[in-house]
Design a protein around this motif. Structure first.
Motif, PDB file in Angstrom:
ATOM      1  N   LEU A  55       1.493 -23.333 -23.809  1.00  0.00           N
ATOM      2  CA  LEU A  55       2.597 -23.071 -22.886  1.00  0.00           C
ATOM      3  C   LEU A  55       2.847 -21.575 -22.672  1.00  0.00           C
ATOM      4  CD1 LEU A  55       4.944 -24.236 -21.183  1.00  0.00           C
ATOM      5  CD2 LEU A  55       6.322 -24.121 -23.260  1.00  0.00           C
ATOM      6  N   PRO A  56       2.897 -20.731 -23.719  1.00  0.00           N
ATOM      7  CA  PRO A  56       3.114 -19.303 -23.465  1.00  0.00           C
ATOM      8  C   PRO A  56       2.014 -18.678 -22.610  1.00  0.00           C
ATOM      9  CG  PRO A  56       3.478 -19.777 -25.769  1.00  0.00           C
ATOM     10  CD  PRO A  56       2.923 -21.024 -25.154  1.00  0.00           C
ATOM     11  N   GLU A  57       0.764 -19.077 -22.835  1.00  0.00           N
ATOM     12  CA  GLU A  57      -0.332 -18.521 -22.042  1.00  0.00           C
ATOM     13  C   GLU A  57      -0.218 -18.945 -20.584  1.00  0.00           C
ATOM     14  OE1 GLU A  57      -4.169 -19.208 -23.782  1.00  0.00           O
ATOM     15  OE2 GLU A  57      -3.315 -19.018 -25.782  1.00  0.00           O
ATOM     16  N   ARG A  58       0.176 -20.187 -20.342  1.00  0.00           N
ATOM     17  CA  ARG A  58       0.320 -20.641 -18.961  1.00  0.00           C
ATOM     18  C   ARG A  58       1.485 -19.934 -18.276  1.00  0.00           C
ATOM     19  NH1 ARG A  58       1.396 -26.226 -18.931  1.00  0.00           N
ATOM     20  NH2 ARG A  58       1.549 -26.306 -21.176  1.00  0.00           N
ATOM     21  N   LEU A  59       2.542 -19.618 -19.025  1.00  0.00           N
ATOM     22  CA  LEU A  59       3.668 -18.886 -18.446  1.00  0.00           C
ATOM     23  C   LEU A  59       3.288 -17.435 -18.148  1.00  0.00           C
ATOM     24  CD1 LEU A  59       6.706 -20.102 -20.578  1.00  0.00           C
ATOM     25  CD2 LEU A  59       6.244 -20.597 -18.187  1.00  0.00           C
ATOM     26  N   ALA A  60       2.498 -16.828 -19.020  1.00  0.00           N
ATOM     27  CA  ALA A  60       2.134 -15.419 -18.852  1.00  0.00           C
ATOM     28  C   ALA A  60       0.955 -15.230 -17.914  1.00  0.00           C
ATOM     29  CB  ALA A  60       1.800 -14.803 -20.216  1.00  0.00           C
ATOM     30  N   HIS A  61       0.358 -16.305 -17.444  1.00  0.00           N
ATOM     31  CA  HIS A  61      -0.833 -16.194 -16.599  1.00  0.00           C
ATOM     32  C   HIS A  61      -0.531 -15.461 -15.299  1.00  0.00           C
ATOM     33  CE1 HIS A  61      -4.837 -17.176 -15.315  1.00  0.00           C
ATOM     34  NE2 HIS A  61      -4.371 -17.643 -14.169  1.00  0.00           N
ATOM     35  N   LYS A  62       0.664 -15.598 -14.781  1.00  0.00           N
ATOM     36  CA  LYS A  62       1.000 -14.954 -13.512  1.00  0.00           C
ATOM     37  C   LYS A  62       1.567 -13.553 -13.702  1.00  0.00           C
ATOM     38  CE  LYS A  62       5.028 -17.867 -13.572  1.00  0.00           C
ATOM     39  NZ  LYS A  62       4.842 -19.234 -13.857  1.00  0.00           N
ATOM     40  N   SER A  63       1.618 -13.061 -14.926  1.00  0.00           N
ATOM     41  CA  SER A  63       2.155 -11.725 -15.176  1.00  0.00           C
ATOM     42  C   SER A  63       1.007 -10.713 -15.235  1.00  0.00           C
ATOM     43  CB  SER A  63       2.959 -11.715 -16.472  1.00  0.00           C
ATOM     44  OG  SER A  63       2.108 -11.954 -17.559  1.00  0.00           O
ATOM     45  N   GLN A  64       1.305  -9.556 -15.777  1.00  0.00           N
ATOM     46  CA  GLN A  64       0.310  -8.487 -15.863  1.00  0.00           C
ATOM     47  C   GLN A  64      -0.788  -8.853 -16.844  1.00  0.00           C
ATOM     48  OE1 GLN A  64       2.480  -5.041 -17.031  1.00  0.00           O
ATOM     49  NE2 GLN A  64       3.931  -5.194 -15.352  1.00  0.00           N
ATOM     50  N   LYS A  65      -1.941  -8.229 -16.670  1.00  0.00           N
ATOM     51  CA  LYS A  65      -3.112  -8.546 -17.489  1.00  0.00           C
ATOM     52  C   LYS A  65      -2.857  -8.224 -18.962  1.00  0.00           C
ATOM     53  CE  LYS A  65      -8.072  -7.649 -17.654  1.00  0.00           C
ATOM     54  NZ  LYS A  65      -8.279  -7.385 -19.034  1.00  0.00           N
ATOM     55  N   LEU A  66      -2.272  -7.076 -19.247  1.00  0.00           N
ATOM     56  CA  LEU A  66      -2.035  -6.688 -20.635  1.00  0.00           C
ATOM     57  C   LEU A  66      -1.059  -7.648 -21.309  1.00  0.00           C
ATOM     58  CD1 LEU A  66      -2.485  -4.634 -22.892  1.00  0.00           C
ATOM     59  CD2 LEU A  66      -0.538  -3.373 -22.001  1.00  0.00           C
ATOM     60  N   GLN A  67      -0.006  -8.026 -20.612  1.00  0.00           N
ATOM     61  CA  GLN A  67       0.968  -8.964 -21.177  1.00  0.00           C
ATOM     62  C   GLN A  67       0.305 -10.319 -21.437  1.00  0.00           C
ATOM     63  OE1 GLN A  67       4.363  -9.568 -18.693  1.00  0.00           O
ATOM     64  NE2 GLN A  67       5.430 -10.823 -20.193  1.00  0.00           N
ATOM     65  N   PHE A  68      -0.538 -10.778 -20.524  1.00  0.00           N
ATOM     66  CA  PHE A  68      -1.240 -12.052 -20.705  1.00  0.00           C
ATOM     67  C   PHE A  68      -2.160 -11.996 -21.922  1.00  0.00           C
ATOM     68  CE2 PHE A  68      -5.086 -14.568 -19.822  1.00  0.00           C
ATOM     69  CZ  PHE A  68      -4.527 -15.827 -19.895  1.00  0.00           C
ATOM     70  N   GLU A  69      -2.860 -10.895 -22.088  1.00  0.00           N
ATOM     71  CA  GLU A  69      -3.768 -10.776 -23.233  1.00  0.00           C
ATOM     72  C   GLU A  69      -3.001 -10.749 -24.550  1.00  0.00           C
ATOM     73  OE1 GLU A  69      -6.232  -7.404 -22.514  1.00  0.00           O
ATOM     74  OE2 GLU A  69      -7.397  -8.432 -20.970  1.00  0.00           O
ATOM     75  N   ILE A  70      -1.876 -10.066 -24.594  1.00  0.00           N
ATOM     76  CA  ILE A  70      -1.078 -10.026 -25.823  1.00  0.00           C
ATOM     77  C   ILE A  70      -0.558 -11.423 -26.160  1.00  0.00           C
ATOM     78  CG2 ILE A  70       1.047  -9.145 -26.841  1.00  0.00           C
ATOM     79  CD1 ILE A  70       0.564  -6.550 -25.289  1.00  0.00           C
ATOM     80  N   VAL A  71      -0.088 -12.142 -25.159  1.00  0.00           N
ATOM     81  CA  VAL A  71       0.415 -13.504 -25.381  1.00  0.00           C
ATOM     82  C   VAL A  71      -0.722 -14.412 -25.848  1.00  0.00           C
ATOM     83  CG1 VAL A  71       1.358 -15.525 -24.208  1.00  0.00           C
ATOM     84  CG2 VAL A  71       2.356 -13.298 -23.811  1.00  0.00           C
ATOM     85  N   ALA A  72      -1.914 -14.260 -25.274  1.00  0.00           N
ATOM     86  CA  ALA A  72      -3.052 -15.082 -25.686  1.00  0.00           C
ATOM     87  C   ALA A  72      -3.442 -14.795 -27.135  1.00  0.00           C
ATOM     88  CB  ALA A  72      -4.242 -14.830 -24.760  1.00  0.00           C
ATOM     89  N   VAL A  81       6.350 -18.304 -31.149  1.00  0.00           N
ATOM     90  CA  VAL A  81       7.675 -18.028 -30.585  1.00  0.00           C
ATOM     91  C   VAL A  81       7.686 -16.634 -29.956  1.00  0.00           C
ATOM     92  CG1 VAL A  81      10.109 -17.689 -31.158  1.00  0.00           C
ATOM     93  CG2 VAL A  81       8.854 -19.613 -32.136  1.00  0.00           C
ATOM     94  N   ALA A  82       7.064 -15.655 -30.631  1.00  0.00           N
ATOM     95  CA  ALA A  82       7.006 -14.301 -30.068  1.00  0.00           C
ATOM     96  C   ALA A  82       6.218 -14.297 -28.761  1.00  0.00           C
ATOM     97  CB  ALA A  82       6.374 -13.341 -31.074  1.00  0.00           C
ATOM     98  N   GLY A  83       5.117 -15.034 -28.722  1.00  0.00           N
ATOM     99  CA  GLY A  83       4.330 -15.126 -27.493  1.00  0.00           C
ATOM    100  C   GLY A  83       5.111 -15.801 -26.382  1.00  0.00           C
ATOM    101  N   LEU A  84       5.869 -16.834 -26.722  1.00  0.00           N
ATOM    102  CA  LEU A  84       6.675 -17.524 -25.715  1.00  0.00           C
ATOM    103  C   LEU A  84       7.753 -16.600 -25.160  1.00  0.00           C
ATOM    104  CD1 LEU A  84       7.251 -20.225 -24.290  1.00  0.00           C
ATOM    105  CD2 LEU A  84       8.822 -20.748 -26.150  1.00  0.00           C
ATOM    106  N   LEU A  85       8.424 -15.866 -26.038  1.00  0.00           N
ATOM    107  CA  LEU A  85       9.456 -14.928 -25.574  1.00  0.00           C
ATOM    108  C   LEU A  85       8.856 -13.813 -24.731  1.00  0.00           C
ATOM    109  CD1 LEU A  85      11.700 -14.651 -28.758  1.00  0.00           C
ATOM    110  CD2 LEU A  85      12.185 -15.881 -26.639  1.00  0.00           C
ATOM    111  N   LEU A  86       7.706 -13.301 -25.139  1.00  0.00           N
ATOM    112  CA  LEU A  86       7.048 -12.248 -24.368  1.00  0.00           C
ATOM    113  C   LEU A  86       6.585 -12.763 -23.007  1.00  0.00           C
ATOM    114  CD1 LEU A  86       6.042  -9.337 -24.319  1.00  0.00           C
ATOM    115  CD2 LEU A  86       3.917 -10.145 -25.321  1.00  0.00           C
ATOM    116  N   ALA A  87       6.159 -14.013 -22.960  1.00  0.00           N
ATOM    117  CA  ALA A  87       5.714 -14.591 -21.688  1.00  0.00           C
ATOM    118  C   ALA A  87       6.877 -14.806 -20.733  1.00  0.00           C
ATOM    119  CB  ALA A  87       4.994 -15.917 -21.941  1.00  0.00           C
ATOM    120  N   MET A  88       8.067 -15.052 -21.266  1.00  0.00           N
ATOM    121  CA  MET A  88       9.220 -15.308 -20.406  1.00  0.00           C
ATOM    122  C   MET A  88       9.863 -14.028 -19.882  1.00  0.00           C
ATOM    123  SD  MET A  88      11.152 -18.374 -22.298  1.00  0.00           S
ATOM    124  CE  MET A  88      10.807 -20.045 -21.845  1.00  0.00           C
TER     125      MET A  88
END
Length: 143
Positions: A51-68, A84-91
């Motif tokens: 779920l966090p990766e799918r949420l961060a997919h539409k954001s910036q590349k660096l943010q997506f990589e950190i969440v992944a 939880v940290a990845g989910l918060l960062l993705a949101m």
């Protein structure tokens, strides 16, 4: 060949009692149901975990990589704080700092590469013993 039924035995057995040939229909049905339930639960867990990766997919590349990376660390270490940290960062929508900084850097490069405007010829310094004349010429040059 077949023995007669005992008089105390019931004439009709419930469906969950296996037949005399050893075929247990209920066990086969429950086995199929168990495999299907495990596959369904695994798919649900995998969807929830990604779920966090799918949420961060539409954001910036660096943010997506950190969440992944946080999701993978969470998956392999079983420490849910990373998930939880990845989910918060993705949101969170991180502001784009790189574009304005890149624009500023490009403007500074253009300013630095610009040819300087021809300046006025420097005035002749006054007599060596007259510091006031030298100061006056510097002030006139900057005015």
């Amino acid at each position: 060949m077949s023995e007669p039924m005992h008089p105390a035995a019931p004439h009709h057995l419930p469906f969950f009692v296996p037949a005399s040939d050893g075929a247990d229909v209920l066990m086969v049905i429950m086995g199929i149901f168990l495999v299907a339930a495990i596959l369904w639960a695994g798919t649900l867990y995998w969807k929830l975990h990604s779920l966090p990766e799918r949420l961060a997919h539409k954001s910036q590349k660096l943010q997506f990589e950190i969440v992944a990376v946080l999701g993978l660390i969470s998956l392999f270490t079983h420490m849910h704080v990373f998930w939880v940290a990845g989910l918060l960062l993705a949101m969170i929508d991180l502001p784009d700092f790189s574009t304005p900084l890149r624009t500023i850097a490009g403007s500074v490069e253009r300013i630095a590469d610009a040819t300087p405007v021809a300046s006025e010829p420097a005035s002749e310094p006054g007599p060596a013993g007259d510091p006031g004349a030298e100061l006056a010429s510097k002030v006139q040059g900057h005015a």
